[in-house]
Design a protein around this motif. Structure first.
Motif, mmCIF file in Angstrom:
data_model
loop_
_atom_site.group_PDB
_atom_site.id
_atom_site.type_symbol
_atom_site.label_atom_id
_atom_site.label_comp_id
_atom_site.label_asym_id
_atom_site.label_seq_id
_atom_site.Cartn_x
_atom_site.Cartn_y
_atom_site.Cartn_z
ATOM 1 N N ILE A 9 0.866 -1.186 0.000
ATOM 2 C CA ILE A 9 0.000 0.000 0.000
ATOM 3 C C ILE A 9 0.895 1.226 0.000
ATOM 4 C CG2 ILE A 9 -0.227 -0.099 2.539
ATOM 5 C CD1 ILE A 9 -3.059 1.078 2.223
ATOM 6 N N LEU A 10 0.490 2.197 -0.805
ATOM 7 C CA LEU A 10 1.261 3.440 -0.875
ATOM 8 C C LEU A 10 0.848 4.318 0.298
ATOM 9 C CD1 LEU A 10 1.114 4.366 -4.649
ATOM 10 C CD2 LEU A 10 3.194 4.174 -3.281
ATOM 11 N N VAL A 11 1.614 4.258 1.336
ATOM 12 C CA VAL A 11 1.274 5.034 2.519
ATOM 13 C C VAL A 11 2.584 5.468 3.171
ATOM 14 C CG1 VAL A 11 1.080 3.013 4.049
ATOM 15 C CG2 VAL A 11 -0.212 5.041 4.591
ATOM 16 N N ASN A 12 2.623 6.676 3.672
ATOM 17 C CA ASN A 12 3.836 7.147 4.352
ATOM 18 C C ASN A 12 3.427 7.913 5.605
ATOM 19 O OD1 ASN A 12 3.653 10.127 3.763
ATOM 20 N ND2 ASN A 12 3.601 9.313 1.689
ATOM 21 N N ARG A 13 4.396 8.410 6.344
ATOM 22 C CA ARG A 13 4.027 8.962 7.655
ATOM 23 C C ARG A 13 3.280 10.292 7.580
ATOM 24 N NH1 ARG A 13 9.460 8.806 10.723
ATOM 25 N NH2 ARG A 13 9.498 6.876 9.566
ATOM 26 N N ALA A 14 3.239 10.887 6.373
ATOM 27 C CA ALA A 14 2.459 12.128 6.229
ATOM 28 C C ALA A 14 1.088 11.851 5.613
ATOM 29 C CB ALA A 14 3.225 13.115 5.356
ATOM 30 N N SER A 15 0.788 10.585 5.333
ATOM 31 C CA SER A 15 -0.478 10.269 4.649
ATOM 32 C C SER A 15 -1.692 10.594 5.525
ATOM 33 C CB SER A 15 -0.553 8.783 4.298
ATOM 34 O OG SER A 15 0.466 8.423 3.418
ATOM 35 N N LYS A 16 -2.751 10.992 4.838
ATOM 36 C CA LYS A 16 -4.024 11.260 5.526
ATOM 37 C C LYS A 16 -5.137 10.581 4.749
ATOM 38 C CE LYS A 16 -2.458 15.766 7.107
ATOM 39 N NZ LYS A 16 -2.735 17.198 7.223
ATOM 40 N N TYR A 17 -6.195 10.191 5.454
ATOM 41 C CA TYR A 17 -7.378 9.651 4.794
ATOM 42 C C TYR A 17 -8.498 10.673 4.854
ATOM 43 C CZ TYR A 17 -5.193 5.018 4.721
ATOM 44 O OH TYR A 17 -4.363 3.965 4.487
ATOM 45 N N LYS A 18 -9.283 10.703 3.771
ATOM 46 C CA LYS A 18 -10.400 11.644 3.697
ATOM 47 C C LYS A 18 -11.618 11.046 4.384
ATOM 48 C CE LYS A 18 -12.265 14.734 0.254
ATOM 49 N NZ LYS A 18 -12.218 15.048 -1.162
ATOM 50 N N LEU A 19 -12.199 11.811 5.273
ATOM 51 C CA LEU A 19 -13.393 11.371 6.003
ATOM 52 C C LEU A 19 -14.654 11.754 5.217
ATOM 53 C CD1 LEU A 19 -12.144 12.589 9.489
ATOM 54 C CD2 LEU A 19 -12.243 10.213 8.686
ATOM 55 N N ASN A 20 -15.814 11.262 5.679
ATOM 56 C CA ASN A 20 -17.044 11.538 4.927
ATOM 57 C C ASN A 20 -17.505 12.998 5.034
ATOM 58 O OD1 ASN A 20 -18.396 11.706 7.407
ATOM 59 N ND2 ASN A 20 -18.962 9.536 7.377
ATOM 60 N N GLY A 51 7.306 12.548 14.688
ATOM 61 C CA GLY A 51 6.617 12.664 13.400
ATOM 62 C C GLY A 51 5.128 12.383 13.423
ATOM 63 N N TYR A 52 4.587 11.916 14.558
ATOM 64 C CA TYR A 52 3.124 11.732 14.628
ATOM 65 C C TYR A 52 2.476 13.106 14.496
ATOM 66 C CZ TYR A 52 3.986 7.168 16.973
ATOM 67 O OH TYR A 52 4.399 5.904 17.296
ATOM 68 N N ARG A 53 1.305 13.121 13.856
ATOM 69 C CA ARG A 53 0.533 14.370 13.745
ATOM 70 C C ARG A 53 -0.909 14.122 14.181
ATOM 71 N NH1 ARG A 53 4.673 16.147 14.113
ATOM 72 N NH2 ARG A 53 5.910 17.465 12.726
ATOM 73 N N HIS A 54 -1.077 13.143 15.061
ATOM 74 C CA HIS A 54 -2.421 12.722 15.457
ATOM 75 C C HIS A 54 -2.310 12.151 16.871
ATOM 76 C CE1 HIS A 54 -5.853 9.649 14.201
ATOM 77 N NE2 HIS A 54 -6.047 10.114 15.406
ATOM 78 N N VAL A 55 -3.175 12.649 17.737
ATOM 79 C CA VAL A 55 -3.132 12.288 19.154
ATOM 80 C C VAL A 55 -4.517 11.786 19.554
ATOM 81 C CG1 VAL A 55 -2.829 13.274 21.467
ATOM 82 C CG2 VAL A 55 -1.381 14.079 19.593
ATOM 83 N N ASP A 56 -4.566 10.654 20.252
ATOM 84 C CA ASP A 56 -5.856 10.068 20.648
ATOM 85 C C ASP A 56 -5.928 9.926 22.161
ATOM 86 O OD1 ASP A 56 -8.358 8.371 19.673
ATOM 87 O OD2 ASP A 56 -7.450 7.291 21.349
ATOM 88 N N THR A 57 -6.823 10.712 22.767
ATOM 89 C CA THR A 57 -6.996 10.621 24.214
ATOM 90 C C THR A 57 -8.495 10.453 24.502
ATOM 91 O OG1 THR A 57 -6.545 11.712 26.333
ATOM 92 C CG2 THR A 57 -6.983 13.149 24.452
ATOM 93 N N GLY A 247 -6.080 -0.856 5.503
ATOM 94 C CA GLY A 247 -6.666 0.460 5.244
ATOM 95 C C GLY A 247 -7.148 1.162 6.501
ATOM 96 N N PHE A 248 -6.688 0.703 7.654
ATOM 97 C CA PHE A 248 -7.123 1.331 8.907
ATOM 98 C C PHE A 248 -6.345 2.616 9.185
ATOM 99 C CE2 PHE A 248 -7.569 -3.270 10.665
ATOM 100 C CZ PHE A 248 -8.764 -3.437 9.982
ATOM 101 N N ILE A 249 -6.974 3.510 9.919
ATOM 102 C CA ILE A 249 -6.246 4.548 10.631
ATOM 103 C C ILE A 249 -5.747 3.792 11.866
ATOM 104 C CG2 ILE A 249 -6.399 6.789 11.811
ATOM 105 C CD1 ILE A 249 -9.237 6.961 10.279
ATOM 106 N N VAL A 250 -4.488 3.949 12.234
ATOM 107 C CA VAL A 250 -3.903 3.079 13.258
ATOM 108 C C VAL A 250 -3.457 3.899 14.474
ATOM 109 C CG1 VAL A 250 -2.064 1.409 13.722
ATOM 110 C CG2 VAL A 250 -3.146 1.469 11.474
#
Ligand SMILES: NC(=O)C1=CN([C@@H]2O[C@H](COP(=O)(O)OP(=O)(O)OC[C@H]3O[C@@H](n4cnc5c(N)ncnc54)[C@H](OP(=O)(O)O)[C@@H]3O)[C@@H](O)[C@H]2O)C=CC1
Ligand SMILES: O=C1Nc2ccccc2C1=O
Length: 307
Positions: A9-20, A51-57, A247-250
Motif C-alpha cells: 500500500i502506498l502510505v507514508n508517515r504524512a499520509s491522511k485519509y479523507k473522512l465523509n 513525526g506523529y501528527r495525530h493524538v488520541d486521548t 486500510g485502517f487509521i492506526v
C-alpha cells in the motif's frame, strides 16, 4: 476475507485519509490509554517530535489536558508546524452520555482544552454501553456542537466500539443528520471484524484500529514469532504493517520514547514510499473467523444490547 489480500500500500508517515465530511485525518495516531497524567505532556511532545501528527486521548484516560499541553508546547517550539497540521481526538465517557450530560461535558472539555489547542478535531462516544436514549441524546448534542458558526470548536464527530445495530439505531433516529466520520474499534489479526467493516465501507465510515499490537498479549504468539524469524521482520512491525494494509487509521501507544519512534518508523518518510508484507505472512494472519476480544474485559462492546 473474500477479497484478494493486498500485498503493498502506498502510505507514508504524512499520509491522511479523507473522512465523509471531507476532512483529512493522519493515518497514524499516538494513543494515550494508560499514559500517566504526569507523563502525558512530555510523551505527546515526544510523539510529535518523532513525526506523529495525530493524538488520541479520552476523558476516561485522565490525561487529555496534559496531551493538549504537549501539543501546545510542541507548536510553540516548532513554528513551521501549524495547529491545522495536528489532529486531536478525545472521547466522552459513558457518564457523559445523554443530551444534557453531553452538552455539559462539551462545555467542560472546551474550557479545559481550548486554551491549549483552540479546537478539538474529533469527539467520539467512547462506547455504546449505555442506552438507546443516552446514545441518541448524546448524538443530538454532538451534532449541534458541530454547527458551522463562530462557536465551532468540535470539527468532527464519531463513535467507538459501535456495532452494526448501534449504527443502524443512529441512522434511524428522528433527528439524525450527521454521520459518524469513523468507528474506533479493537482491530488486529485475531479480531478482524469482517462483517462490521463491510457495513462501515457501505456507509463511508472509516475503521480506526485500536490495540493494533494487541496491547502486547499476542507478541509471543508462536506463529507470529516464527514468521518474524523466518522473514527477519520485527513482530511489532508485522502487526503494524498488517493494520495499514487493511486500510485502517492506526492508533498505537507506548510510554517509551524509543518505542514511540520505532512504531512510526514502520511508515516510510518518502512521499512515494510503500509498505508491504510477504504473501505467506498475510495468509497466515488472515483469520476472518477469529473473534478474540483482548480489551474491554474480553467482552465485545460492539455486541452490547440494552437491558
Ligand atoms: N476506544 C477504545 O475503547 C480504546 C481505544 N484505545 C486507543 O488506542 C490506543 C492504542 O491501543 P492500546 O490499547 O494502547 O494498545 P497497543 O496495541 O498500542 O499496545 C500498547 C502496548 O504495547 C506495548 N508496545 C508499544 N510499542 C511497542 C514496541 N515497539 N515493542 C514492544 N511493545 C510495544 C506498550 O508498552 P509500553 O508502553 O511499555 O511501551 C503497551 O503495553 C490507545 O492508547 C488508545 O488511545 C485503546 C483501547 C480501547
Ligand atoms: O480506551 C480504552 N482502553 C481500554 C482497555 C480495556 C478496557 C477498556 C478500555 C478503554 O476504554
Amino acid at each position: 476475507m473474500t477479497s484478494i489480500p493486498t500485498t503493498s500500500i502506498l502510505v507514508n508517515r504524512a499520509s491522511k485519509y479523507k473522512l465523509n465530511n471531507d476532512k483529512l485525518i493522519p493515518v497514524i495516531g499516538y494513543g494515550l490509554y494508560l499514559v500517566p497524567k504526569g507523563d502525558a505532556a512530555r510523551l505527546t511532545y515526544e510523539a510529535l517530535k518523532a513525526g506523529y501528527r495525530h493524538v488520541d486521548t479520552a476523558e476516561y484516560y485522565n490525561n487529555a489536558v496534559e496531551a493538549a499541553q504537549g501539543v501546545a508546547s510542541f507548536l510553540n517550539d516548532h513554528p513551521e508546524v501549524e495547529r491545522g497540521d495536528i489532529w486531536f481526538t478525545t472521547k466522552l465517557t459513558n457518564e457523559q452520555q445523554g443530551y444534557e450530560a453531553t452538552v455539559a461535558a462539551l462545555e467542560k472539555i472546551g474550557k479545559e482544552l481550548k486554551p491549549y489547542i483552540k479546537y478539538v478535531d474529533l469527539v467520539l462516544l467512547h462506547s455504546p454501553l449505555t442506552s438507546k436514549e443516552k446514545r441518541l441524546g448524546s448524538w443530538k448534542a454532538l451534532q449541534e456542537h458541530t454547527v458551522d458558526n463562530d462557536a465551532l470548536w468540535v470539527k468532527s464527530i464519531g463513535v467507538s466500539n459501535f456495532g452494526v445495530d448501534h449504527l443502524k439505531e443512529l441512522f434511524e433516529a428522528e433527528h439524525f443528520y450527521i454521520k459518524p466520520v469513523l468507528n474506533q474499534l479493537e482491530l488486529h489479526p485475531w479480531l478482524p471484524r469482517v462483517e462490521l467493516r463491510q457495513f462501515l465501507v457501505k456507509h463511508d465510515i472509516l475503521p480506526e484500529a485500536y490495540s493494533p499490537l494487541t496491547q502486547g498479549y499476542k507478541l509471543d504468539d508462536p506463529e507470529l514469532v516464527s514468521l518474524a524469524e523466518k522473514y527477519k521482520v520485527n513482530k511489532v512491525e508485522i502487526l503494524l504493517r498488517w493494520a495499514f494494509l487493511q486500510g485502517f487509521i492506526v492508533l498505537v501507544k507506548s510510554n517509551k520514547p524509543e518505542r514511540i519512534a520505532q512504531n512510526i518508523d514502520v511508515l516510510p518518510v518518502d512521499t512515494y514510499g510503500k509498505i508491504d508484507l510477504e504473501l505467506e505472512i498475510l495468509d497466515a494472519l488472515d483469520k476472518p473467523e477469529s473473534n478474540e476480544v483482548l480489551t474491554w474485559g474480553n467482552v465485545d462492546p460492539t455486541l452490547f444490547k440494552d437491558t
